[in-house]
Scaffold this motif. Sequence first.
Motif, PDB file in Angstrom:
ATOM      1  N   THR A 108       0.848  -1.183   0.000  1.00  0.00           N
ATOM      2  CA  THR A 108       0.000   0.000   0.000  1.00  0.00           C
ATOM      3  C   THR A 108       0.883   1.231   0.000  1.00  0.00           C
ATOM      4  OG1 THR A 108      -1.721  -1.185   1.204  1.00  0.00           O
ATOM      5  CG2 THR A 108      -1.823   1.215   1.239  1.00  0.00           C
ATOM      6  N   ALA A 112      -8.939   1.306   4.789  1.00  0.00           N
ATOM      7  CA  ALA A 112      -7.707   1.138   4.001  1.00  0.00           C
ATOM      8  C   ALA A 112      -6.581   0.621   4.896  1.00  0.00           C
ATOM      9  CB  ALA A 112      -7.296   2.462   3.366  1.00  0.00           C
ATOM     10  N   VAL A 141       0.709  -2.707  -6.203  1.00  0.00           N
ATOM     11  CA  VAL A 141       0.449  -1.777  -5.109  1.00  0.00           C
ATOM     12  C   VAL A 141      -1.008  -1.346  -5.108  1.00  0.00           C
ATOM     13  CG1 VAL A 141       2.799  -0.837  -5.070  1.00  0.00           C
ATOM     14  CG2 VAL A 141       1.037   0.320  -6.384  1.00  0.00           C
ATOM     15  N   ARG A 142      -1.468  -1.024  -3.916  1.00  0.00           N
ATOM     16  CA  ARG A 142      -2.720  -0.293  -3.758  1.00  0.00           C
ATOM     17  C   ARG A 142      -2.285   1.150  -3.600  1.00  0.00           C
ATOM     18  NH1 ARG A 142      -3.295  -3.884   0.372  1.00  0.00           N
ATOM     19  NH2 ARG A 142      -4.420  -5.721  -0.218  1.00  0.00           N
ATOM     20  N   SER A 179     -10.285   6.212   4.073  1.00  0.00           N
ATOM     21  CA  SER A 179      -9.194   5.604   4.837  1.00  0.00           C
ATOM     22  C   SER A 179      -9.662   4.716   5.977  1.00  0.00           C
ATOM     23  CB  SER A 179      -8.278   6.692   5.394  1.00  0.00           C
ATOM     24  OG  SER A 179      -8.972   7.481   6.351  1.00  0.00           O
ATOM     25  N   HIS A 201      -3.126   4.959  -3.029  1.00  0.00           N
ATOM     26  CA  HIS A 201      -4.103   5.931  -2.554  1.00  0.00           C
ATOM     27  C   HIS A 201      -3.514   7.304  -2.801  1.00  0.00           C
ATOM     28  CE1 HIS A 201      -6.528   2.881  -0.494  1.00  0.00           C
ATOM     29  NE2 HIS A 201      -5.370   2.326  -0.215  1.00  0.00           N
ATOM     30  N   PRO A 261      -0.421   2.475   5.072  1.00  0.00           N
ATOM     31  CA  PRO A 261       0.554   2.495   3.971  1.00  0.00           C
ATOM     32  C   PRO A 261       1.895   1.878   4.370  1.00  0.00           C
ATOM     33  CG  PRO A 261      -0.483   4.636   4.219  1.00  0.00           C
ATOM     34  CD  PRO A 261      -0.890   3.821   5.406  1.00  0.00           C
TER      35      PRO A 261
END
Length: 146
Positions: free
Chosen positions: A9, A59, A34-35, A56, A37, A62
């Motif tokens: 992430t 989520a 990857v994710r 978020s 954002h 990160p």
Amino acid sequence: MIINQPVFTVLLVEDEIADADLVRMAFEESRVLVRLHHVVDGVEALKFLRRETEASATAPRPDLILLDLNMPRMNGREFLQQVKQDEDLRAIPVVVLTTSDVERDVVESYGLGAAGYVVKPVDLDQLIHAIKGMESYWFTVVKLPE
């Protein structure tokens, strides 16, 4: 045979939509799983990291933050200082990804706790190469906090 590769992430903090789109395209072209954002400034990034937004709330935290320096409301330097002073967030590596190659920006970013400093290439192929390099280092070589 399908091999399950980890998905990482990444939070991209970038006010220029065109630059954010280029980073997204570079990740897609480099086939990095990857994710991604995207938020437009430091204020939104802190809200995201503290799970204060709808996006978020669910989520994952990160694994890496890519940070532009020059943004409205809260710039990259202010954001970096806030993150590195926050007990819950300071372990997340922050890589500055900016157009500035000014030495004082590099020195100040590292002094505030940046884990890396990358000058944004203007060419998409060079950006893809830079993203692949980041992927190799951050998602293959180093051990990230869970």
